[in-house]
Write an enzyme that holds these catalytic residues in place. Structure first.
Site, PDB file in Angstrom:
ATOM      1  N   ASN A  13       0.862  -1.185   0.000  1.00 32.02           N
ATOM      2  CA  ASN A  13       0.000   0.000   0.000  1.00 32.02           C
ATOM      3  C   ASN A  13       0.897   1.233   0.000  1.00 32.02           C
ATOM      4  OD1 ASN A  13      -1.833   2.006   0.486  1.00 32.02           O
ATOM      5  ND2 ASN A  13      -2.509   1.237   2.483  1.00 32.02           N
ATOM      6  N   LYS A  15       0.110   4.265  -0.278  1.00 37.18           N
ATOM      7  CA  LYS A  15      -0.520   5.428   0.369  1.00 37.18           C
ATOM      8  C   LYS A  15      -0.238   6.693  -0.443  1.00 37.18           C
ATOM      9  CE  LYS A  15      -0.384   2.985   4.731  1.00 37.18           C
ATOM     10  NZ  LYS A  15      -0.269   3.013   6.177  1.00 37.18           N
ATOM     11  N   HIS A 100      -9.712   0.596   4.855  1.00 39.80           N
ATOM     12  CA  HIS A 100      -8.410   0.879   5.472  1.00 39.80           C
ATOM     13  C   HIS A 100      -8.599   1.842   6.647  1.00 39.80           C
ATOM     14  CE1 HIS A 100      -4.372   2.238   6.224  1.00 39.80           C
ATOM     15  NE2 HIS A 100      -3.987   1.101   5.669  1.00 39.80           N
ATOM     16  N   GLU A 102      -6.989   4.280   7.755  1.00 37.31           N
ATOM     17  CA  GLU A 102      -6.805   5.723   7.506  1.00 37.31           C
ATOM     18  C   GLU A 102      -8.060   6.310   6.873  1.00 37.31           C
ATOM     19  OE1 GLU A 102      -3.024   5.269   5.534  1.00 37.31           O
ATOM     20  OE2 GLU A 102      -2.245   4.574   7.462  1.00 37.31           O
ATOM     21  N   GLU A 172      -5.513  -5.355  10.519  1.00 33.23           N
ATOM     22  CA  GLU A 172      -4.501  -4.333  10.759  1.00 33.23           C
ATOM     23  C   GLU A 172      -4.830  -3.587  12.047  1.00 33.23           C
ATOM     24  OE1 GLU A 172      -2.495  -3.022   6.910  1.00 33.23           O
ATOM     25  OE2 GLU A 172      -4.455  -2.072   6.857  1.00 33.23           O
ATOM     26  N   GLY A 178       2.229   2.024  10.804  1.00 34.87           N
ATOM     27  CA  GLY A 178       3.152   3.147  10.636  1.00 34.87           C
ATOM     28  C   GLY A 178       3.827   3.570  11.925  1.00 34.87           C
ATOM     29  N   SER A 218       3.210  -2.307  10.404  1.00 35.40           N
ATOM     30  CA  SER A 218       4.667  -2.345  10.628  1.00 35.40           C
ATOM     31  C   SER A 218       5.272  -3.717  10.343  1.00 35.40           C
ATOM     32  CB  SER A 218       5.015  -1.870  12.041  1.00 35.40           C
ATOM     33  OG  SER A 218       4.566  -0.534  12.229  1.00 35.40           O
TER      34      SER A 218
HETATM   35  P1  PGA Z   1       2.638   0.058   7.687  1.00 32.17           P
HETATM   36  O1  PGA Z   1       1.180   0.222   7.004  1.00 32.17           O
HETATM   37  O2  PGA Z   1       3.253  -1.202   7.113  1.00 32.17           O
HETATM   38  O3  PGA Z   1       3.393   1.303   7.272  1.00 32.17           O
HETATM   39  O4  PGA Z   1       2.426  -0.039   9.140  1.00 32.17           O
HETATM   40  C1  PGA Z   1       0.340  -0.899   6.819  1.00 32.17           C
HETATM   41  C2  PGA Z   1      -0.965  -0.483   6.185  1.00 32.17           C
HETATM   42  O5  PGA Z   1      -1.484   0.583   6.532  1.00 32.17           O
HETATM   43  O6  PGA Z   1      -1.502  -1.186   5.311  1.00 32.17           O
END
Ligand code: PGA
Length: 257
Positions: A13, A15, A100, A102, A172, A178, A218
């Site tokens: 992803n 982003k 997701h 976010e 997740e 992140g 992460s």
């Molecule tokens: P990250 O994001 O690996 O940077 O923690 C994962 C995601 O949001 O899909």
């Protein structure tokens, strides 16, 4: 790795990262790096670079799926700023993310909207990676499994067993995205097993056994092996580490196929 009949899936992803030059360079390097992998892989690319990335994927003969991070649940019309599923298909997209964290927690998408998007994408013949997961306060209040169950039942409401074959679930935990914090392999496995149990209750055991359930939050080359070794973890949804072809490749390698 999860039971061998489930083909591992790893999604990157991107982003709101990359630019025209780095997106093209990244997909070129990812395509080369993943050439020998037996895993199913996808990259979720900012809208404006989908065509460039699709061109590189096709030129390199890569099996990486082209994915989009968002779309409108509506087919067309007065929706300023939105992108439809048919527009995405024109750009070569075959896989999309829904739910997701976010988009749920920063943009404000509700369970109902996540469901509408999931159904629209499945009706359009797209693969859907439906993301679910608890926030830190929910985890601390012991609500992890309840949140996952609610988001799973709401997200898949009205999705038939036949359509379920085009769905992948990504667990997740929001506090791990992140942040450099990862769920322990045992905690992640426990959540994944419970998610599979909810799917069995909603559909049947066979449907639950077939479902790929990814871990996200992460995941890096250094922790992917121990997470992917768990029985119910069938791959990963990768944010930060997917912006580096070697790191993404090492995570895909850790699926062992
Ligand atoms: P990250 O994001 O690996 O940077 O923690 C994962 C995601 O949001 O899909």
């Amino acid at each position: 790795m999860g039971t061998s009949h489930r083909k591992p899936f790893v999604g990157g992803n991107w982003k709101m990262n990359t630019n025209a030059e780095s997106a093209t360079a990244l997909i070129g390097a990812v395509s080369d790096r993943l050439r020998a992998s037996g895993a199913e892989t996808a990259v979720y690319v900012p809208f404006v670079y989908l065509r460039e990335v699709d061109t590189v994927i096709k030129q390199s003969g890569s099996a990486v799926r082209l994915g989009a991070q968002d779309f409108s649940e509506k087919p067309d019309g007065a929706m300023t700023g939105c992108i439809s599923l048919s527009m995405l298909r024109d750009c070569g997209v075959t896989s999309v993310l829904t739910g997701h964290s976010e988009r749920r927690h920063i943009i404000g998408e509700t369970d109902a909207l996540v469901n509408a998007k999931t159904r629209a994408a499945l009706d359009a013949g797209m693969q859907v990676v439906l993301c679910i997961g608890e926030q830190l306060d929910e985890r601390e209040a012991g609500q992890t499994d309840a949140v996952n169950e609610r988001q799973l039942r709401a997200g898949l409401d009205g999705v038939s067993k036949e359509q379920l074959g085009m769905v992948v679930i990504a667990y997740e935990p929001v506090w791990a995205i992140g942040t450099g914090k990862t769920a322990t392999p045992d905690d992640a496995q426990d959540a994944h097993a419970k998610i599979r149990g909810v799917l069995a209750a909603m559909y049947d055991q066979d449907a639950a056994t077939q479902m790929r359930i990814l871990y996200g939050g992460s995941m890096k080359p250094g922790n992917a092996g121990e997470l992917l070794a768990m029985a119910d973890i069938d791959g990963g949804l990768i944010g930060g580490a997917s912006l580096n072809a070697d790191d993404f490749g090492a995570i895909v390698d850790a699926t062992g196929v």
